[in-house]
Enzyme design. Structure first.
Site, PDB file in Angstrom:
ATOM      1  CG  ASP A 170      24.278  25.735  -3.126  1.00 37.50           C
ATOM      2  OD1 ASP A 170      23.966  24.939  -2.220  1.00 37.50           O
ATOM      3  OD2 ASP A 170      23.946  26.935  -3.110  1.00 37.50           O
ATOM      4  CG  HIS A 207      17.074  27.440  -2.253  1.00 41.73           C
ATOM      5  ND1 HIS A 207      17.735  28.564  -1.821  1.00 41.73           N
ATOM      6  CD2 HIS A 207      17.613  26.405  -1.575  1.00 41.73           C
ATOM      7  CE1 HIS A 207      18.625  28.212  -0.902  1.00 41.73           C
ATOM      8  NE2 HIS A 207      18.574  26.922  -0.730  1.00 41.73           N
TER       9      HIS A 207
END
Length: 534
Positions: free
Chosen positions: A265, A192
C-alpha cells in the site's frame, strides 16, 4: 517485452519495482526525468489525474510513448476503481456498484460481471492494473476506512465474490489486485493516519481474515496489496504487515503459496511515513518480500524510495539476486496481462455501453435493502407532500471524496410522481442547516420525510438532526443509509430504515423505484446490525 533480465542495469531493475503518482490530467515535465534517469515501471492514477475516458486514453498513450523513448518494457498503469464510493473514474463510464452493494445481492455472477465490465472499460482507456477487489472482511462496525468497500462480514461471502470479481477482471485483460493482506477489516483505526492493529490469534486469522486471500490465490490473482496493520500473532516484533518478512514471505509466499506480485500500500500513508519513513520503508518492505513499491504523491519521497533501494543494493543489504526475483515476477505478470488483453479484445463492448448500464441497474435494484419498516411507510404516499433531506459530501477525507452530484433522490422521486421539496445539506451539517429544516417542517404541512444518512455515526450534525426529526413524531419518517449501514445505531427498531450502501446515480434511481413500489426490495444485509430499540 524483455525476457532476459541480465540485459537490464541495476537502475532499470529498480525502476521496474516502483509505482509512482503525479498531479494533473496531463504529463508533468518531471516524468521524462523519471523515465530517462530512473526507468520508472509503474504509474498510479487518482481522481486528480482523470476526467472523461478520452482524456484518460490520451494520458495513458502519452505516458506509454514517453516511457518507450527510454525503456523497452511497457509501463504498468494502475488505478483504484473499486466501484461505488471508491471510484476514481466516474465520467462517461459504467460506474459499477461498490463491493458491499454487490455483497447485498449475494450474487457471485454480479461480482464477475462487475469486474468484467469495469475491466474492459479500463483496458480500453489504457489502464492495465486495477487495485481491486478489497478482500478485507468487514466485521467491525467501527472500522473508519473499509466499511462498504468490503463485500461484507462473512469470510466465505467475501471469498466467493472476490474470486468471481478477480476472474472477471483478469479474463477481460486487466490485472486484479486483492487487498489489504492479511486483512484490514477488523480495525478501528485508519492506516492513512495511524498504525492499526489486529490482535486476534492465529486460529482466528486463518478462519476469517485469510479465507478470501486463499481464494484469491486459487484464482491466480496477479497481485496482492499489503496492509499497514500490525498482526502480533504473526509478527511479534510490532512491524506492520508491509514491513514484515514473517507476513509477506513466510506466510504469504511460503505457507499460502502465492506466486504473483506483492505490492505495498502507499508508503506515504502515516502508518509508514510518520514511523519508519518512506525511504527506509521501501527498503524494509522489499526485504520483507514486496515486489512493487507504491509511492503515490510527492516526488521527493519517490526519489527517496528509489535511492534508498539503490543504496541498499550497493551496500549488499539487498542482494541483486533478490532484486532479480522480483523483476522476473514483474516481467512475467506484465507479459501475461498483455497476452490476456490481446485475447480478450474481441469481447470488449464500448465504454458505457447500454447493455453494461442495464446490468449495473439490475445490480442496484437487487441490492437495495429494506432493513425494517414496522410503520409500513413504504411505499411512499403519492398524494403526500414529501421533504427529502439529502446529504452532500463537502469535506474530503482519505475515505470520502467530494463528488459533484447532479442527481439527487429528490429529483428522481419527482419523476416518479412524488410531490417533492428537497433540502441539500452537508454531510457535516451546520446548526443553520438543521434549523432551516426544522423551520420548514414547522411552517409547512409536511408529514412525509425521507432523510439520507451519510456516515451519520461520524457526523454530530446529522445525529442532532435525526434526534430532532424523531421528536416531531411525523406520520411518515424514512431513513436511508447512503454509505455506512451501521448508521442504524442512531435509530430504534420502530424507525423505517433502508440500506443503499452508496449514493451513486444508478443506486439513486433504484431507490426511487423501490420507494414508490414500482420495484421490490431484494437486497439482504451483508453485515449484522443491532436492530434492538435504542
Amino acid at each position: 517485452m524483455i525476457a532476459d533480465i541480465s540485459k537490464l542495469t541495476v537502475k532499470q531493475k529498480i525502476g521496474q519495482i516502483m509505482i509512482f503518482g503525479f498531479d494533473g490530467q496531463t504529463v508533468p515535465s518531471h516524468m521524462e526525468m523519471l523515465f530517462r534517469d530512473y526507468h520508472l515501471g509503474g504509474i498510479i492514477y487518482f481522481r486528480r489525474n482523470v476526467g472523461k475516458s478520452e482524456q484518460i486514453k490520451q494520458l495513458c498513450d502519452s505516458l506509454q510513448q514517453l516511457s518507450a523513448n527510454h525503456n523497452n518494457i511497457p509501463l504498468s498503469i494502475a488505478v483504484d476503481q473499486e466501484g461505488g464510493m471508491v471510484a476514481r473514474i466516474d465520467q462517461d463510464v459504467t460506474l459499477m456498484p461498490g463491493q458491499m452493494t454487490i455483497g447485498a445481492t449475494g450474487n457471485a455472477e454480479y461480482a464477475y460481471e462487475a469486474g468484467r465490465i469495469s475491466g474492459m472499460e479500463l483496458a480500453q482507456m489504457g489502464i492495465t492494473v486495477n487495485f481491486a477487489p478489497v478482500l478485507d472482511v468487514n466485521n467491525n462496525a467501527q472500522n473508519p476506512v473499509i466499511g462498504i468497500r468490503s463485500f461484507g462480514e462473512s469470510a466465505e461471502l467475501v471469498a466467493q465474490l472476490g474470486k468471481s470479481m478477480i476472474n472477471g477482471y483478469q479474463e477481460i485483460g486487466i490485472s486484479a489486485c486483492a487487498k489489504h493482506f492479511p486483512g484490514h477489516g477488523d480495525t478501528t483505526a485508519d492506516s492513512h493516519y495511524e498504525l492499526p492493529s489486529v490482535a486476534h490469534d492465529l486460529e482466528r486469522i486463518h478462519a476469517i481474515e485469510l479465507v478470501p486471500f486463499k481464494a484469491a490465490i486459487e484464482a491466480e490473482v496477479d497481485m496482492i496489496m499489503t496492509a499497514h496493520v500490525q498482526f502480533p500473532a504473526i509478527e511479534p516484533d510490532g512491524k506492520p504487515a508491509t514491513l514484515s518478512y514473517r507476513v509477506l514471505t513466510e506466510l504469504l509466499r511460503e505457507e499460502l503459496g502465492f506466486r504473483g506480485l506483492i505490492v505495498t500500500d502507499c508508503l506515504e500513508m502515516n502508518a509508514i511515513s510518520h514511523g519508519i519513513g518512506v525511504g527506509r520503508g521501501a527498503v524494509e518492505s522489499f526485504k520483507a518480500g514486496a515486489d512493487l513499491i507504491l509511492v503515490s504523491h510527492r516526488l521527493e519521497r519517490q526519489l527517496a524510495a528509489f535511492q534508498a533501494i539503490e543504496a541498499a543494493i550497493e551496500t549488499g543489504e539487498i542482494s541483486e539476486a533478490r532484486l532479480d526475483e522480483s523483476v522476473e515476477r514483474i516481467l512475467k505478470v506484465k507479459a501475461a496481462q498483455q497476452q490476456r488483453m490481446l485475447q480478450a479484445q474481441n469481447q470488449w463492448r464500448h465504454i458505457n455501453d447500454l447493455s453494461s448500464q442495464i446490468i449495473c441497474n439490475e445490480m442496484m435494484l437487487s441490492a437495495a435493502t429494506l432493513v425494517q419498516d414496522q410503520g409500513n411507510h413504504i411505499p411512499l404516499a403519492l398524494q403526500q407532500p414529501t421533504l427529502v433531506i439529502w446529504p452532500e459530501v463537502r469535506e474530503s477525507t482519505q475515505v470520502d471524496e467530494i463528488i459533484k452530484q447532479e442527481i439527487t433522490l429528490g429529483t428522481q422521486l419527482q419523476q416518479q410522481g412524488i410531490i417533492i421539496d428537497e433540502v441539500v445539506i452537508g454531510n457535516l451539517p451546520s446548526e443553520e442547516e438543521i434549523d432551516n429544516i426544522l423551520s420548514k417542517l414547522s411552517s409547512q404541512s409536511i408529514q412525509q420525510v425521507v432523510m439520507g444518512m451519510y456516515n451519520a455515526t461520524f457526523s454530530e450534525g446529522q445525529q442532532k438532526l435525526i434526534a430532532q426529526l424523531k421528536k416531531l413524531q411525523l406520520a411518515h419518517l424514512i431513513f436511508i443509509s447512503l454509505r455506512n449501514p451501521y448508521d442504524i445505531e442512531l435509530l430504534s427498531s420502530e424507525d423505517t430504515y433502508i440500506c443503499a450502501y452508496e449514493n451513486r446515480p444508478a443506486m439513486i434511481r433504484a431507490l426511487s423505484l423501490v420507494l414508490v413500489g414500482k420495484e421490490a426490495f431484494k437486497g439482504q444485509l451483508p453485515v449484522q446490525l443491532d436492530l434492538t430499540t435504542n
